[in-house]
Each structure stands twice: as structure tokens, then as C-alpha cells.
Design an enzyme around this catalytic site. Structure first.
Site, short mmCIF file in Angstrom:
data_model
loop_
_atom_site.label_atom_id
_atom_site.label_comp_id
_atom_site.label_asym_id
_atom_site.label_seq_id
_atom_site.Cartn_x
_atom_site.Cartn_y
_atom_site.Cartn_z
NE ARG A 133 17.65 32.26 50.37
CZ ARG A 133 17.41 33.09 49.38
NH1 ARG A 133 18.13 33.05 48.29
NH2 ARG A 133 16.44 33.96 49.47
CG HIS B 216 14.66 39.43 52.77
ND1 HIS B 216 14.07 40.60 52.34
CD2 HIS B 216 15.42 38.99 51.73
CE1 HIS B 216 14.45 40.86 51.10
NE2 HIS B 216 15.26 39.89 50.69
CG HIS C 172 17.16 42.28 54.01
ND1 HIS C 172 18.09 41.32 54.37
CD2 HIS C 172 17.21 42.34 52.66
CE1 HIS C 172 18.67 40.83 53.29
NE2 HIS C 172 18.15 41.44 52.24
CG LEU C 173 16.52 48.92 53.86
CD1 LEU C 173 16.73 50.40 54.14
CD2 LEU C 173 15.05 48.62 53.61
N GLY C 174 18.01 45.75 50.34
CA GLY C 174 18.94 45.37 49.27
C GLY C 174 18.20 45.52 47.96
CG ASN C 175 18.18 44.12 43.35
OD1 ASN C 175 17.72 45.22 43.04
ND2 ASN C 175 18.30 43.12 42.50
N GLY C 176 16.29 43.26 46.76
CA GLY C 176 14.99 42.94 47.35
C GLY C 176 14.99 43.57 48.73
NE ARG D 208 26.66 49.78 43.97
CZ ARG D 208 27.16 48.56 44.06
NH1 ARG D 208 28.30 48.38 44.67
NH2 ARG D 208 26.54 47.54 43.52
P1 AMP Z 1 21.91 43.24 48.07
O1 AMP Z 1 20.66 42.76 47.36
O2 AMP Z 1 21.82 43.15 49.55
O3 AMP Z 1 23.17 42.66 47.51
O4 AMP Z 1 22.00 44.83 47.77
C1 AMP Z 1 22.21 45.31 46.47
C2 AMP Z 1 21.90 46.80 46.45
O5 AMP Z 1 22.75 47.48 47.38
C3 AMP Z 1 22.15 47.43 45.08
O6 AMP Z 1 21.06 48.26 44.72
C4 AMP Z 1 23.38 48.28 45.33
O7 AMP Z 1 23.40 49.42 44.53
C5 AMP Z 1 23.19 48.69 46.78
N1 AMP Z 1 24.44 49.20 47.32
C6 AMP Z 1 25.59 48.54 47.52
N2 AMP Z 1 26.54 49.40 47.96
C7 AMP Z 1 25.99 50.62 48.01
C8 AMP Z 1 26.44 51.93 48.38
N3 AMP Z 1 27.69 52.14 48.76
N4 AMP Z 1 25.56 52.95 48.31
C9 AMP Z 1 24.31 52.75 47.90
N5 AMP Z 1 23.80 51.55 47.56
C10 AMP Z 1 24.63 50.50 47.61
#
Ligand code: AMP
Length: 398
Positions: A91, A180, A208-212, A285
């Protein structure tokens, strides 16, 4: 055929060995605190058994050596010998304008990667260190670079040029690159399989909804627009990143708080976003729990996030001239039914209608829209490692 996927951060290294016949990982792991005290490798076997190795890991080269040793360990390894590794997929965060696709790494590619360091000074150097370490230890195994930016190189100038003097694009490469890309590409390909329609006929919006977090408008399998920009700071409010702001706010805060450039950069990347608004956490969470207990700022952070996503979806429906499916992926997108529900509320106008029962899903590939809705809403767990391995397999087979 087995492919090793490597993702090097400044002090960490994630890896997966993938069997391309089954497309499943046969081993994976994480090296943490490279170059720091307390470095550790956690190796996970295909059955989920964890081996924790605490040892000195002064650099990426030693980290790779340890990973390879773990992979061929008679006790918990996944390979008989290293000869089983047909290719290594790396990557790489930033490929600038030079790379619109993944490439087999040669001397010219290494030179071009060095030239991209300026655009991603925190990310590209460890990526390059990982490639060099693998080249040194496995000189006869093809190495492939897979870029976060490559997928978005199909954007047109009216999407990627900012309202700055054009010379700044020419002199400094300031433009929208987007990130991403590996994830957006993977989920769009999976959407085509789930919808049983060729990618070339689909208009997709991938969230794509994560920390980023970033959103991409994808037409015929090509990225037309995306919410991250010159850096991954732009677009949506994220865990700790501000997302898009009025640019005048930057100098205003620097002046008020007496921040220098580095302090301001750190502030925007680590103290803002959902963490800054909620004052609770950057983890969605925790924020959801606080909001359910009536914490006003936590609820506000969730509301802003959903509002931002809706705003981009609206803009991208216009950009694409319609939409066949919205895709939710990454930590929040895959797992948070309530976030998906608030994003999709009042979107019937676009044909987006969530089935709230089906939406009670977590981390599975599912169509969560109402049976007769015009636009499908899909939850698709991302798999950037598999996408990297697929690219490495395709390129090295040539
Ligand atoms: P990532 O960057 O894709 O690993 O996503 C991380 C984010 O996903 C963090 O803010 C976590 O709190 C959120 N996340 C993971 N599981 C859950 C869940 N069951 N409900 C809400 N947010 C979640």
C-alpha cells in the site's frame, strides 16, 4: 498462488498473506512501535490464534524479517517456505499524478515514489522503507505498488483544480488527489457483483466512513469526484480531522491561538472533527453512547457527520446525473445502523429508502434498501488488502 500484502506506517506495519485461490487470508498481523521502546509483533493464524512476540524492532527492515520468519514458522506459520510468495503488494498512500494504476516496482518507480514524498511526507517514507526492505530480503519476488490516490486520477480538471492561481498547480502540484481509492474501487466492484450489473453501466456513490472518511462519485467504474482533496484533511468531519472549512478560519485561529504552521496542522488533524465537537471521543461508538445519554455535543457531532454525508450525496447525485446505489463501508459505514439511518432519512426524492429491519446489519454484504426503492443502499465491508493482492496478482501474471 499466495500474495503478501504490506501496509507500512511510520512506526507500524500491517500484513496479510492471502491465498488467491480462496481469496482468504492464511495469516495476518501487526508490528507496532517500530523504532521505539516496547516494539511488538502480533501474528494471527488463519484459525484466529494470536502469537505475540516482544522484541527489539529498530526499523522496517527488521520488522519485515520478523514477519517473514513468522510466516514460515513450523509452529504457527502459514507457508512452507518463502518461495510460496508469488508477489508482494504494497500500500502506497500517494502516487501524485504519476500513477493512475498499480505498478510493478522497478528503479523508475522508486524514483517517482521519492518525488511524491513532498506530497505525503508522513506516509510515503515508511511505505518506501517497506518496499526497500522487501526488495533486499526477497530480490526475486515481484513487488507491486498500489496507491490510495490512483483510483481518483480519472477526475476531470474541473473537479480537481482549486480556485488558486493555476501556476500553483504547475509549480507545487496543488490539486485534489483524493484518498481511500483502493477501498472505493473494491466496494464499487463488489457492488457490481451484488447488483448483477456491469460496472460500466452503474452510477455509484461510495461512502467510506471510518476514522478517516471520504465519499466518491463513481461512474462506469471510474471516480468522477471525491471529498478528500490535496490531503486527507478535506471533506467530511472525521474522527479527529476537521474536514472542509472556510479557508480563512485557518489563519484566524493561528492568529488567535498563536499557532505556528506545525501546531495548526496538528490541531486540524488531531484535535478537531467528532472529537473536537463532542469533547467525548473520536470513536463513534463512544459518541453514540454519550448521545444516547443525552450529551448535546455528542449528538451534535453525529448530526453534523450525517449532514455532511447527505450534502455530498446530494452533490454527487447531481454530478453523476442520478444514482443506482449508495454504498456504506469502513468502521462506521459497515457497523453503525443508526448512522446509516440518519444519513438516508428524507432522501426519498433521490429514490433512497432504507428498510429499517434489513438495516439492522453489521459487517456483512447486504442490500438494506426497500424492495421497490429506485436506488439500492448497500453495506459492503471493505477489503483493501484483497484489492491490493488482486492488483498484484493481475500485474505479475502479465
Ligand atoms: P475504521 O477507520 O474503518 O477502522 O473505523 C473506525 C471507526 O468505526 C471508529 O470511529 C469506530 O468507533 C467506528 N465503529 C466501529 N464499530 C462501530 C459500531 N458498531 N458502531 C458505531 N461505530 C463503529
Amino acid at each position: 498462488m499466495k500474495i503478501l500484502v504490506i501496509n507500512c506506517g511510520s512506526s507500524s506495519l500491517k500484513y496479510q498473506a492471502i491465498d488467491m485461490n480462496t481469496k482468504n487470508p492464511i495469516a495476518k498481523g501487526l508490528v507496532e512501535r517500530i523504532g521505539l521502546q516496547g516494539s511488538v509483533l502480533t501474528h494471527t493464524t488463519a484459525s484466529g490464534k494470536k502469537e505475540v512476540m516482544k522484541t527489539s524492532i529498530p526499523n522496517h527492515s527488521v520488522a519485515i524479517e520478523l514477519v517473514l520468519k513468522a510466516l514460515v514458522s513450523p509452529e504457527y506459520g502459514a507457508l512452507k517456505d518463502l518461495g510460496e510468495i508469488a508477489a508482494v503488494g504494497h500500500r502506497v498512500v500517494h502516487g501524485g499524478e504519476k500513477f493512475a494504476n498499480s505498478v510493478v516496482i522497478n528503479d523508475d518507480v522508486m524514483k517517482a515514489l521519492d518525488e511524491c514524498i513532498e506530497l505525503a511526507p508522513l506516509h510515503n517514507p515508511p511505505n518506501i522503507a517497506g518496499i526497500k526492505a522487501c526488495q533486499a530480503i526477497m530480490p526475486n519476488v515481484p513487488q507491486v505498488a498500489v496507491f490510495d490516490t490512483a483510483f481518483h486520477q480519472s477526475m476531470k480538471p474541473d473537479s480537481y483544480i482549486y480556485g488558486l492561481p493555476y501556476e500553483f498547480y504547475q509549480k507545487y502540484g496543488i490539486r485534489k488527489y483524493g484518498f481511500h481509492g483502493t477501498s472505493h474501487k473494491y466496494v464499487s466492484q463488489r457492488a457490481s457483483v451484488l447488483l448483477q450489473k456491469p460496472l460500466k453501466d452503474l452510477k455509484l456513490i461510495s461512502c467510506h466512513l471510518g476514522n478517516g472518511a471520504s465519499i466518491s462519485a463513481i461512474k462506469g467504474g471510474k471516480s468522477m469526484e471525491t471529498s478528500m482533496g490535496f490531503t486527507p484533511l478535506d471533506g467530511l468531519l472525521m474522527g479527529t480531522r476537521s474536514g472542509a472549512l472556510d479557508p480563512a478560519i485557518v489563519t484566524y485561529i493561528m492568529n488567535k491561538e498563536k499557532f505556528n504552521v506545525d501546531q495548526m496542522n496538528d490541531f486540524l488533524n488531531t484535535k478537531c472533527g467528532a472529537l473536537g465537537v463532542s469533547g467525548v471521543s473520536s470513536d463513534f461508538r463512544d459518541i453514540e453512547v454519550a448521545a444516547s445519554h443525552g450529551n448535546f455535543r455528542a449528538q451534535l457531532a453525529l448530526d453534523i457527520f450525517a449532514h455532511d454525508v447527505r450534502e455530498y450525496i446530494g452533490a454527487y447525485v447531481a454530478e453523476l446525473g442520478g444514482v443506482d446505489a449508495i454504498i456504506f463501508t469502513a468502521g462506521v459505514g459497515e457497523n453503525s445502523a443508526s448512522t446509516r439511518a440518519s444519513i438516508c432519512a428524507n432522501m426519498e426524492f433521490f429514490g433512497i429508502e432504507l428498510d429499517l429491519e434489513k438495516n439492522k446489519v453489521r459487517g456483512e454484504e447486504v442490500d438494506v434498501s426497500k424492495a421497490n426503492a429506485r436506488c439500492r443502499v448497500l453495506v459492503i465491508p471493505t477489503n483493501e488488502e484483497l484489492m491490493i493482492a488482486l492488483d498484484a496478482q493481475e500485474l505479475t501474471a502479465k
